[in-house]
Design a protein around this motif. Structure first.
Motif, mmCIF file in Angstrom:
data_model
loop_
_atom_site.group_PDB
_atom_site.id
_atom_site.type_symbol
_atom_site.label_atom_id
_atom_site.label_comp_id
_atom_site.label_asym_id
_atom_site.label_seq_id
_atom_site.Cartn_x
_atom_site.Cartn_y
_atom_site.Cartn_z
ATOM 1 N N ALA A 15 0.838 -1.208 0.000
ATOM 2 C CA ALA A 15 0.000 0.000 0.000
ATOM 3 C C ALA A 15 0.870 1.254 0.000
ATOM 4 O O ALA A 15 0.520 2.267 -0.628
ATOM 5 C CB ALA A 15 -0.933 -0.006 1.204
ATOM 6 N N ALA A 19 0.782 4.082 -2.737
ATOM 7 C CA ALA A 19 0.550 5.475 -2.358
ATOM 8 C C ALA A 19 1.611 6.377 -2.979
ATOM 9 O O ALA A 19 1.315 7.482 -3.455
ATOM 10 C CB ALA A 19 0.569 5.613 -0.836
ATOM 11 N N ARG A 189 -8.343 -0.979 -4.219
ATOM 12 C CA ARG A 189 -7.488 0.187 -4.493
ATOM 13 C C ARG A 189 -8.002 0.954 -5.711
ATOM 14 O O ARG A 189 -8.027 2.188 -5.718
ATOM 15 C CB ARG A 189 -6.050 -0.271 -4.743
ATOM 16 N N ILE A 194 -7.317 3.266 -1.834
ATOM 17 C CA ILE A 194 -6.478 2.567 -0.855
ATOM 18 C C ILE A 194 -6.980 1.139 -0.725
ATOM 19 O O ILE A 194 -8.156 0.913 -0.433
ATOM 20 C CB ILE A 194 -6.516 3.270 0.516
ATOM 21 N N ALA A 197 -5.071 -0.942 4.817
ATOM 22 C CA ALA A 197 -4.572 0.057 5.766
ATOM 23 C C ALA A 197 -4.490 -0.579 7.144
ATOM 24 O O ALA A 197 -5.161 -1.577 7.442
ATOM 25 C CB ALA A 197 -5.489 1.276 5.795
ATOM 26 N N ALA A 206 -7.475 3.770 6.468
ATOM 27 C CA ALA A 206 -7.810 4.252 5.124
ATOM 28 C C ALA A 206 -8.785 5.420 5.184
ATOM 29 O O ALA A 206 -8.501 6.514 4.684
ATOM 30 C CB ALA A 206 -8.375 3.121 4.278
ATOM 31 N N ALA A 235 -11.721 -1.101 2.765
ATOM 32 C CA ALA A 235 -10.290 -1.416 2.756
ATOM 33 C C ALA A 235 -9.998 -2.639 3.615
ATOM 34 O O ALA A 235 -10.680 -2.903 4.619
ATOM 35 C CB ALA A 235 -9.493 -0.226 3.261
#
Length: 247
Positions: A15, A19, A189, A194, A197, A206, A235
């Motif tokens: 993740a 990101a 995602r 996202i 998380a 998230a 998420a």
């Protein structure tokens, strides 16, 4: 869906890579140099128009000067001809008087034309200065555009390098996940931005929403290898050990 807790924790690393890739994409779209280039391009167009305008005025004045000089030459030639006739002694008294009147008129006309010529020359000098200034301003605008484009290209090259490296990292990392878990993560995602998380202190990392009592109970009751998801944003919630009170 089941997945080893260690594998689930590695989703957080994935993740983070995603990101960073998302930040690269956003940064590429919102580079300040993009707006700067658009403004610089407008400035170049404005300066070009200004230069064309003064160059056109300068050309018009050059033509006016040429016409004025031609007319003055013609008047001077007529005056010279009249003087030669008067000095030749071959003209009668009446014709001599007429020539004297004509020469006086021509001289007045020549004076007016020469005054007009001087005014045109002064105007041309001023417009020529304006033209030189406009050229300098256009050069400055073009240099500003070139500088902004150079900074944009450098920034894009840096972003491209980061994207290439992190995309490669992601491809390696993705091989370490079961297909069903990776597909779930990627689908989440793509839909919400996202995929997974951390879940800590009753809060989804998230959407940042604190779970209510019922949802919290479900998470706590789920087996360690159970893949749980946030009821608010969907998420994958990666459970990590809560820091101890004395830490």
């Amino acid at each position: 869906m089941k997945a080893d807790p260690a594998v689930q924790r590695r989703l957080l690393d994935l993740a983070e890579v995603d990101a960073e890739l998302a930040r690269v994409t956003h940064r590429r779209r919102t580079l300040p140099e993009i707006a700067e280039i658009a403004n610089a391009e407008q400035q170049v167009r404005t300066k070009q128009d200004a230069l064309v305008a003064v160059e056109t005025t300068l050309g018009d004045l050059d033509r006016d000067l040429k016409r004025q000089e031609t007319e003055i030459d013609q008047v001077r030639a007529r005056a010279d001809r009249d003087r030669k006739l008067m000095q030749s002694g071959s003209v009668g008294a009446k014709q001599l008087t007429d020539l004297e009147h004509e020469l006086a008129t021509i001289q007045r006309r020549q004076g007016v034309l020469e005054d007009d010529l001087l005014e045109l020359m002064e105007r041309r000098e001023a417009v020529e200065a304006d033209t030189s200034f406009a050229r300098v301003e256009l050069d400055k605008a073009r240099q500003s555009l070139e500088d902004a484009a150079g900074r944009r290209d450098a920034a894009l090259a840096d972003l491209e390098a980061v994207e290439t490296r992190r995309t490669s990292d992601r491809a390696v990392m993705a091989k370490g996940f079961p297909d069903d878990l990776l597909k779930l993560y990627d689908r989440q995602r793509e839909q919400r931005g996202i995929g997974a998380a951390v879940f800590q202190s009753r809060r989804c990392g998230a959407c940042r929403i604190e779970l209510d009592r019922s949802a919290l109970a479900k998470v706590k009751e789920a087996a360690a290898d159970e893949v749980v998801r946030c009821e608010e944003c969907g998420a994958i919630l990666v459970r990590v050990a809560e820091p101890s009170a004395g830490a």
